[in-house]
Design an enzyme around this catalytic site. Structure first.
Site, PDB file in Angstrom:
ATOM      1  N   ALA A   1      54.261  30.406  53.641  1.00 16.10           N
ATOM      2  CA  ALA A   1      54.309  29.824  52.300  1.00 16.10           C
ATOM      3  C   ALA A   1      55.670  29.968  51.633  1.00 16.10           C
ATOM      4  O   ALA A   1      55.812  29.668  50.451  1.00 16.10           O
ATOM      5  CB  ALA A   1      53.240  30.481  51.423  1.00 16.10           C
TER       6      ALA A   1
ATOM      7  N   ASN B   1      51.310  37.990  53.098  1.00 17.38           N
ATOM      8  CA  ASN B   1      51.880  37.799  54.428  1.00 17.38           C
ATOM      9  C   ASN B   1      53.334  37.362  54.359  1.00 17.38           C
ATOM     10  O   ASN B   1      54.132  37.692  55.236  1.00 17.38           O
ATOM     11  CB  ASN B   1      51.063  36.771  55.213  1.00 17.38           C
ATOM     12  CG  ASN B   1      49.829  37.373  55.855  1.00 17.38           C
ATOM     13  OD1 ASN B   1      49.913  38.359  56.584  1.00 17.38           O
ATOM     14  ND2 ASN B   1      48.672  36.808  55.569  1.00 17.38           N
TER      15      ASN B   1
ATOM     16  N   HIS C   1      56.633  32.341  44.657  1.00 15.69           N
ATOM     17  CA  HIS C   1      57.401  33.359  45.369  1.00 15.69           C
ATOM     18  C   HIS C   1      58.882  33.151  45.058  1.00 15.69           C
ATOM     19  O   HIS C   1      59.406  32.046  45.238  1.00 15.69           O
ATOM     20  CB  HIS C   1      57.189  33.257  46.883  1.00 15.69           C
ATOM     21  CG  HIS C   1      55.751  33.319  47.301  1.00 15.69           C
ATOM     22  ND1 HIS C   1      55.002  34.459  47.206  1.00 15.69           N
ATOM     23  CD2 HIS C   1      54.940  32.363  47.813  1.00 15.69           C
ATOM     24  CE1 HIS C   1      53.788  34.221  47.652  1.00 15.69           C
ATOM     25  NE2 HIS C   1      53.718  32.954  48.014  1.00 15.69           N
TER      26      HIS C   1
END
Length: 270
Positions: A123, A191, A221
């Site tokens: 991601a 992750n 993020h």
């Protein structure tokens, strides 16, 4: 390798079902030959829509048929798949990057048996740049992750403290510290942090903040990298996967892109 590489997909949840469907639809140089799934009835419904029927096998049996095994499992099942796959000298594409932190001996197993572990970008964007910066010499790597409440459990336990998120009215920092401890506290949510750690300074020296944000609708993020070659910041906002809000929609497509690059005659990035 002559002919298409044989691929198996372990786990047919939100991520694995998309990967298996893309393989069935056709990825150059690759052929879906088997799947494994916790719910066989759901797996059979999915396979019924495929162009070609494939067998549903146990995790440890996939490496007997496949050259490449794609892992899309709950973290607690990671070693059950990875061990036989790497012992057979196969390539393991791992969605559960965080599970590698608890199973680092698998890297030595891969080396001993001619296997290979590939961790896609998942991601997050910027891992190519981080890897290049690591060659130049990293000075600091920090990741800040903000999650909508539906991407987290109603209660989270961090450092022995249980935090109830059901009535959270303002953003709250749930954790700040090393990636290794963050992955232990949020095994299905960060992750990307493990991927950053593997590409850069390692799980102890890579820092992360995890925030719960009741006003957010996307997983955000932000990666901050400083190296001897310069500095950069990368920010990514991903929609949660409709079938599993704990993961980002981009994750499945990252695995598909990784598979496509494995046999492509022309590839950009790693």
């Amino acid at each position: 390798m002559t002919g298409p590489a044989k691929v198996a997909v372990a786990g047919l949840g939100a991520i694995g079902s998309k990967v298996a469907a893309a393989l069935d639809a056709g990825l150059p140089g690759l052929k879906l030959v088997a799947v494994a799934a916790g719910e066989e009835a759901a797996a059979r419904r999915l396979i019924a829509s495929f162009r070609e029927e494939v067998p549903i096998l146990a995790l440890g049996e996939l490496a007997g048929l496949a050259d490449i095994v794609v892992e899309c499992l709950p973290p607690e099942l990671f070693a059950e798949l990875a061990g036989p796959t790497l012992a057979a000298g196969r390539t393991l594409i791992a969605a559960s990057a965080g599970a590698l932190l608890a199973n680092e001996a698998l890297v030595k197993m891969a080396a001993a048996h001619g296997g290979r572990i590939v961790v896609p970008s998942g991601a997050l964007a910027g891992l190519d740049g981080l890897s290049a910066a690591a060659e130049a010499g990293l000075l600091s790597v920090r990741l800040v992750t903000r999650k909508p409440l539906r991407s987290l459990a109603q209660r989270v336990e961090v450092g022995g403290e249980t935090i109830d998120l059901r009535d959270l009215a303002a953003p709250k920092r749930l954790y700040a510290g090393s990636v290794r401890e963050a992955v232990a506290a949020f095994p299905v949510n960060v992750n990307v942090a493990a991927s950053v750690a593997f590409a850069g300074l390692g799980p102890e020296q890579t820092q992360i903040e995890v925030w719960a944000d009741p006003g957010a609708s996307r997983n955000r993020h932000t990666l901050f990298v400083t190296s001897r070659a310069g500095a950069f910041t990368v920010e990514v906002e991903n929609l949660p996967d409709p079938a599993n809000p704990k993961t980002s929609s981009l994750t499945a497509y990252s695995l598909i892109a990784c598979l496509r690059r494995l046999r492509a005659p022309f590839a950009v990035g790693s």
